[in-house]
Design a protein around this motif. Structure first.
Motif, PDB file in Angstrom:
ATOM      1  N   HIS A 358       2.825  -6.430  -3.529  1.00 44.46           N
ATOM      2  CA  HIS A 358       1.989  -6.035  -2.397  1.00 44.46           C
ATOM      3  C   HIS A 358       1.687  -4.530  -2.447  1.00 44.46           C
ATOM      4  CE1 HIS A 358       0.796  -6.538   1.949  1.00 44.46           C
ATOM      5  NE2 HIS A 358       0.972  -5.222   1.901  1.00 44.46           N
ATOM      6  N   HIS A 362      -1.848  -2.041  -3.224  1.00 45.79           N
ATOM      7  CA  HIS A 362      -2.380  -0.866  -2.514  1.00 45.79           C
ATOM      8  C   HIS A 362      -2.479   0.323  -3.465  1.00 45.79           C
ATOM      9  CE1 HIS A 362      -2.391  -2.518   1.483  1.00 45.79           C
ATOM     10  NE2 HIS A 362      -1.099  -2.684   1.557  1.00 45.79           N
ATOM     11  N   GLU A 386      -5.630  -4.751   2.991  1.00 44.32           N
ATOM     12  CA  GLU A 386      -4.599  -5.763   2.760  1.00 44.32           C
ATOM     13  C   GLU A 386      -5.071  -6.893   1.837  1.00 44.32           C
ATOM     14  OE1 GLU A 386      -1.657  -5.039   3.385  1.00 44.32           O
ATOM     15  OE2 GLU A 386      -1.894  -3.420   4.838  1.00 44.32           O
TER      16      GLU A 386
HETATM   17 ZN    ZN Z   1      -0.019  -3.719   3.006  1.00 47.13          ZN
END
Ligand code: ZN
Length: 560
Positions: A358, A362, A386
């Motif tokens: 995750h 980013h 996201e």
């Molecule tokens: Zn995030």
């Protein structure tokens, strides 16, 4: 020698000289007679802004890394006390640009999104709320410190929340229950502090909103979150689609879990577990995981490999849990250092791989779009951000054998099942905030009742049994976003609906999907959410039927 992030320091900007620079830039802007000069002024301002952002981000990261160091706490307090004054200068300058006679030419050069963002910024700030903003960040930090102060004595070990979470995921049911009871007890002992911090935050936020002329904080929050292209009514419709399509599947998944676990009553402490032997865990420690990730990114390419090598070399990865470190995970980009930084709290469960993928999503996106025309365009708005993070969680699926060996397939199913059950939870967190801020004078008990009503609506498979804290409608207090960044939550559910479409596409054409994901990351925040999704061939989560399609595929994969 390569500079490392651990030694990185930024001198705090001097307020008076920054103000003088702003005055000078404003004078230049008023005198400017052509677009070229204005563009030069905006670029000069962006460099100034970059220095302030770098200081703010670094001070915040250092506090998250160590919430107990007096010098760090002082620096963080200084940041929170001063930042609204810098924000005042920044917003005034943005207003100058919004009203500039050269706005059309500037829009042509930088694109309309930048101005749309600044409109939101101008609508969510005024010098009249500076003092309340200082108080808001102070109370939000009190929450971070309170949660980071938790230490649990559990089966001979002293653990933080993340350390304890490992046992809440254990294959032994009694152990899971005990780990929940320990956490529940600590939370009950501190419930007065949680209530008081949140009550202060709600009242402060409501006052800021009314000072700015909004009826309540909800309307202000949509501006502060820079939501462009959709409104609260669209979110209401999305929540209805979740109730209609996702909640039934989430319940079916819970039913299947209960069957597999062979338990009479499916309890809250059973919810993370999908197999009597427990969930697969990564087969090695932190250093081993970094090595496996190196192999994975080498296989995936698209610049993920070189970025990861650079980040390792520069110590931009802080993943080990330790006492005093803030909970949670995040990524930030350091413009002047030139790289992203990722933060997490590894505890030896499957969550480590998820969080890691995750935050790397980013990191990859921010690094890929670091050369945008303005620093405000490096990151997209949060619901689009996201997609990059949750998208990478799915795009790393083919490499999960590196972490889980022959259990990789089971892991993939759990990840998908978890994702489907997360959407109703995410919607609950968002819906709750709409209720809370519409009624700012509600009592703490009243807020718990609001949460419980929503739990019954969106999360009907949750059964807390004897857990008093959770059973009294207080579980929302464990969600740090409610305290630290209000209304940052529907974003995860919207983005997940998009990430799941990447999952669907990658099942038929993995290379083309990875290509399209990388392209989306390179676009940064140049355009709003709906344009980003459209350009990546993804349906908007607000489009009727979009969720239903995703859910149908997930159902076939999981239960078919
Ligand atoms: Zn995030």
């Amino acid at each position: 020698m390569t500079p490392t992030f651990s030694d990185y320091q930024v001198t705090p900007p001097d307020f008076e000289s920054t103000r003088a620079t702003y005055e000078d830039l404003t004078r230049q802007l008023h005198k400017a007679s052509d677009a070229g000069t204005c563009i030069g002024i905006v670029n000069e301002w962006d460099t100034l802004l970059g220095g302030i952002k770098e200081w703010a981000s670094l001070t915040e990261v250092r506090f998250q890394q160590n919430t107990r160091d007096e010098t760090i706490i002082k620096a963080k307090d200084h940041l929170h006390e001063t930042l609204p004054r810098f924000l005042d200068l920044e917003t005034s300058f943005k207003k100058e640009l919004l009203e500039s006679p050269h706005r059309d030419s500037l829009t042509e050069h930088f694109g309309p999104q930048l101005f749309a963002l600044w409109e939101c910024d101008a609508r969510s700030f005024s010098p009249a709320i500076k003092e309340d903003m200082v108080a808001e960040s102070k109370r939000a930090s009190d929450y971070t410190s309170l949660v980071a102060s938790a230490e649990f004595e559990f089966r001979g070990k002293t653990l933080t929340f993340s350390g304890l979470a490992k046992y809440q995921d254990d294959s032994d049911r009694a152990c899971r229950k005990e780990a929940h009871e320990v956490a529940s007890r600590w939370c009950s002992e501190h419930q007065a502090s949680f209530d008081s911090i949140y009550d202060d935050l709600v009242k402060l936020r409501h006052r800021m909103a009314t000072t700015l002329g909004y009826p309540d904080f909800v309307a202000m929050a949509y501006q502060r979150m820079r939501r462009i292209g959709y409104e609260a009514e669209d979110v209401v419709r999305f929540r209805q689609e979740v109730s209609e399509h996702v909640v039934p599947l989430a319940c079916e998944i819970a039913g299947k879990q209960q069957e597999l676990l062979g338990v009479d009553r499916f309890m809250y402490w059973d919810t993370p577990v999908h197999h009597p032997d427990g969930n697969p865990a990564p087969r090695g420690d932190h250093d081993w995981m970094i090595d496996q990730a190196t192999t994975m990114f080498r296989k995936m390419g698209h610049g993920l490999d070189t970025l990861f090598e650079d980040m390792k070399e520069r110590c931009l990865i802080d993943l080990k849990a330790r006492p005093g470190k803030a909970e949670g995970g995040f990524c930030d980009f350091f413009n002047q250092f030139g790289y992203p930084f990722i933060f997490a709290n590894f505890n030896g469960t499957r969550g480590d791989v998820d969080v890691f993928a995750h935050e790397m999503g980013h990191a990859y996106q921010s690094y890929q779009s670091r050369e945008q025309a303005h620093s405000d365009l490096v990151w997209p708005t949060t619901e689009a951000c996201e997609i990059h993070s949750m998208g990478l969680e799915f795009l790393t699926w083919p490499h999960m054998d590196l972490f889980y060996g022959d259990e990789a397939d089971r892991l993939r199913r759990i990840h998908l099942a978890w994702s489907l059950q997360f959407i109703p939870y995410g919607v609950t967190v968002d819906h709750f905030q709409h209720l809370v801020y519409a009624e700012p004078d509600a009592s703490p008990k009243g807020r718990n009742r609001m949460w419980q009503t929503l739990e019954r609506q969106y999360l009907p498979w949750w059964d807390f049994g004897p857990l008093a804290y959770e059973g009294s409608g207080r579980l929302w207090q464990m969600k740090q976003h409610l305290f630290n960044c209000p209304f940052y939550y529907i974003d995860y559910t919207l983005a997940l609906t998009c990430a799941l479409q990447f999952w669907q596409k990658s099942r038929t054409d993995r290379d083309a999907t990875m290509e399209s994901y990388a392209r989306l990351c390179r676009r940064g925040g140049r355009v709003p959410f709906h344009e980003l999704t459209e350009s990546a061939g993804l349906k908007s989560p607000f489009e009727r039927g979009c969720l239903a399609e995703v859910v149908a595929d997930a159902r076939a994969f999981l239960l078919g």
